[in-house]
Motif scaffolding. Sequence first.
Motif, mmCIF file in Angstrom:
data_model
loop_
_atom_site.group_PDB
_atom_site.id
_atom_site.type_symbol
_atom_site.label_atom_id
_atom_site.label_comp_id
_atom_site.label_asym_id
_atom_site.label_seq_id
_atom_site.Cartn_x
_atom_site.Cartn_y
_atom_site.Cartn_z
ATOM 1 N N GLY A 254 -7.199 17.012 -59.193
ATOM 2 C CA GLY A 254 -6.050 16.117 -59.138
ATOM 3 C C GLY A 254 -4.751 16.877 -58.979
ATOM 4 N N LEU A 255 -3.704 16.181 -58.606
ATOM 5 C CA LEU A 255 -2.426 16.818 -58.279
ATOM 6 C C LEU A 255 -1.779 17.477 -59.491
ATOM 7 N N VAL A 256 -1.711 16.769 -60.612
ATOM 8 C CA VAL A 256 -1.009 17.314 -61.790
ATOM 9 C C VAL A 256 -1.671 18.594 -62.273
ATOM 10 N N ALA A 257 -2.998 18.581 -62.413
ATOM 11 C CA ALA A 257 -3.703 19.774 -62.896
ATOM 12 C C ALA A 257 -3.585 20.925 -61.906
ATOM 13 N N THR A 275 8.376 26.792 -64.863
ATOM 14 C CA THR A 275 7.828 25.788 -65.780
ATOM 15 C C THR A 275 7.433 24.528 -65.017
ATOM 16 N N PHE A 276 6.558 23.738 -65.649
ATOM 17 C CA PHE A 276 6.084 22.489 -65.036
ATOM 18 C C PHE A 276 6.003 21.378 -66.082
ATOM 19 N N THR A 277 6.477 20.191 -65.698
ATOM 20 C CA THR A 277 6.283 18.987 -66.510
ATOM 21 C C THR A 277 5.771 17.878 -65.604
ATOM 22 N N GLY A 278 4.841 17.094 -66.110
ATOM 23 C CA GLY A 278 4.296 15.976 -65.342
ATOM 24 C C GLY A 278 3.988 14.821 -66.270
ATOM 25 N N HIS A 279 4.531 13.636 -65.964
ATOM 26 C CA HIS A 279 4.375 12.483 -66.859
ATOM 27 C C HIS A 279 4.000 11.226 -66.070
ATOM 28 N N GLY A 280 2.954 10.565 -66.530
ATOM 29 C CA GLY A 280 2.641 9.215 -66.068
ATOM 30 C C GLY A 280 2.232 9.075 -64.620
ATOM 31 N N VAL A 281 1.907 10.176 -63.940
ATOM 32 C CA VAL A 281 1.567 10.096 -62.516
ATOM 33 C C VAL A 281 0.103 9.703 -62.366
ATOM 34 N N LYS A 282 -0.141 8.599 -61.666
ATOM 35 C CA LYS A 282 -1.497 8.155 -61.397
ATOM 36 C C LYS A 282 -1.956 8.721 -60.055
ATOM 37 N N ALA A 283 -3.240 8.560 -59.774
ATOM 38 C CA ALA A 283 -3.785 9.055 -58.501
ATOM 39 C C ALA A 283 -3.065 8.403 -57.333
ATOM 40 N N LEU A 284 -2.711 9.203 -56.344
ATOM 41 C CA LEU A 284 -2.007 8.751 -55.155
ATOM 42 C C LEU A 284 -2.929 8.890 -53.950
ATOM 43 N N PRO A 285 -2.613 8.244 -52.824
ATOM 44 C CA PRO A 285 -3.403 8.473 -51.607
ATOM 45 C C PRO A 285 -3.504 9.962 -51.297
ATOM 46 N N SER A 307 15.741 33.160 -53.451
ATOM 47 C CA SER A 307 16.942 32.654 -54.124
ATOM 48 C C SER A 307 17.485 33.584 -55.196
ATOM 49 N N GLY A 308 16.641 34.500 -55.696
ATOM 50 C CA GLY A 308 17.071 35.337 -56.817
ATOM 51 C C GLY A 308 17.137 34.573 -58.125
ATOM 52 N N ALA A 309 16.421 33.478 -58.221
ATOM 53 C CA ALA A 309 16.474 32.626 -59.409
ATOM 54 C C ALA A 309 15.836 33.309 -60.613
ATOM 55 N N GLU A 310 16.370 33.002 -61.807
ATOM 56 C CA GLU A 310 15.766 33.449 -63.053
ATOM 57 C C GLU A 310 14.884 32.364 -63.658
ATOM 58 N N HIS A 311 15.195 31.102 -63.344
ATOM 59 C CA HIS A 311 14.427 29.975 -63.856
ATOM 60 C C HIS A 311 14.132 29.004 -62.713
ATOM 61 N N VAL A 312 12.904 28.535 -62.648
ATOM 62 C CA VAL A 312 12.507 27.519 -61.675
ATOM 63 C C VAL A 312 11.763 26.424 -62.434
ATOM 64 N N GLU A 313 12.227 25.185 -62.282
ATOM 65 C CA GLU A 313 11.613 24.060 -62.984
ATOM 66 C C GLU A 313 10.975 23.115 -61.971
ATOM 67 N N VAL A 314 9.724 22.762 -62.209
ATOM 68 C CA VAL A 314 9.015 21.807 -61.363
ATOM 69 C C VAL A 314 8.665 20.603 -62.216
ATOM 70 N N ALA A 315 9.027 19.418 -61.728
ATOM 71 C CA ALA A 315 8.744 18.180 -62.460
ATOM 72 C C ALA A 315 8.118 17.171 -61.513
ATOM 73 N N LEU A 316 7.108 16.469 -62.005
ATOM 74 C CA LEU A 316 6.453 15.408 -61.241
ATOM 75 C C LEU A 316 6.359 14.188 -62.143
ATOM 76 N N HIS A 317 6.990 13.102 -61.714
ATOM 77 C CA HIS A 317 7.042 11.909 -62.548
ATOM 78 C C HIS A 317 6.672 10.664 -61.749
ATOM 79 N N ARG A 318 6.151 9.689 -62.442
ATOM 80 C CA ARG A 318 5.831 8.403 -61.831
ATOM 81 C C ARG A 318 7.114 7.663 -61.480
#
Length: 381
Positions: A254-257, A275-285, A307-318
């Motif tokens: 699945g996408l979140v995992a 970092t990664f956060t994912g909340h409430g996302v159901k299976a999508l096509p 980018s030379g970034a020190e922090h990168v945040e990835v979030a996936l939400h319904r």
Amino acid sequence: MSHGPRSGLTAVSSALLAMSRHLEVRDVLKTIVASARELLDAQYAALGVPDDHGGFAQFVVDGVSEEQWKAIGPLPRQHGILAAMLHEATPERLADVRTDPRFEGWPSAHPDLIDFLGLPIRDGDEVIGALFLANKNCPKPAGSCGFTEDDEELLGILAQHAAIALTNARLYERSRELTIAEERSRLAHELHDAVSQKLFSLRLTAQAATALVDRDPARAKDELHQVATLAAEAADELRAAVVELRPAALEEDGLVATLRTQIQVLDRAHAAHVTFTGHGVKALPAAQEEALLRVAQEALHNALRHSGAEHVEVALHRQGTGAVLRVTDDGGGFDLRTVRSAGRHLGLVSMRDRAGGTGGRLTVRSAPGKGTTIEMEVPGG
């Protein structure tokens, strides 16, 4: 026109819209068959896509249970009525298919088909499929076909649009194959650059440690610690590349995992904290999940490599029936006014294409010294 439960302009429009919603070939085939059976009120419908060896590359049915389909056995060959539709490219409307001289029987588990309506699906001069229905749900005087000329005309309209939908789906899948090939080529270059540099440094450091063992053991020990560090970094680079080269995890986990696993690896492999956060996302096509994964990978690549970034945040939400992906970094950013020239370098064009190809939308927010946020929304199923 047929006077079944879904007759009329509204029913035709619904069928055509349903076909246009899907991008995967298999999904398009299933939608065509289900739409045709419902539209003409038949018990059975099927669509076969021929291969080059006298059989069918794909064969989809509607009105037959999974158990029945398994009991029927192997896919049919191109013979009898099916061969006539494919090779002569002519419609077939029969009161009883079993009495036609071309009829060659069917397996014992096959349902009895009586009145029959079949049409080739054509893309220009090429026959790309055969669509047929059987056993119309209506009173049938002895010796007459339940399917009418109006039904044949209606199925002809559906077949024309089916050809467009099927051709578009094939083009999409071909485009996706080419994109995957490009991704693999990009990863191969990255793997060569990153890991080769690490291994080269590791070899030089090991040689230095060897030369220092006798005359300066303390410095040799420091060099060996550096060897261990470089080896660990090279292993992380390899692990990150292998994760990206395994799209099957998307189907299995699945996408979140899949996102969480890849981001954990990238967090270990790079100096930046990811970092990664994912909340409430159901299976999508499937097409939307793959597009979200690829956009996340491209955005992460930009953030971690450029980018030379020190922090990168990835979030996936319904979001409603769909989802929104957001990748944010605190790196150098760029001037959105120059995005046209920077777009290809940063993969923004391909990201927008991926979003648009699944009915989604991509938004980019960035400014020099202010970091970058890539946001992608998809509508869901």
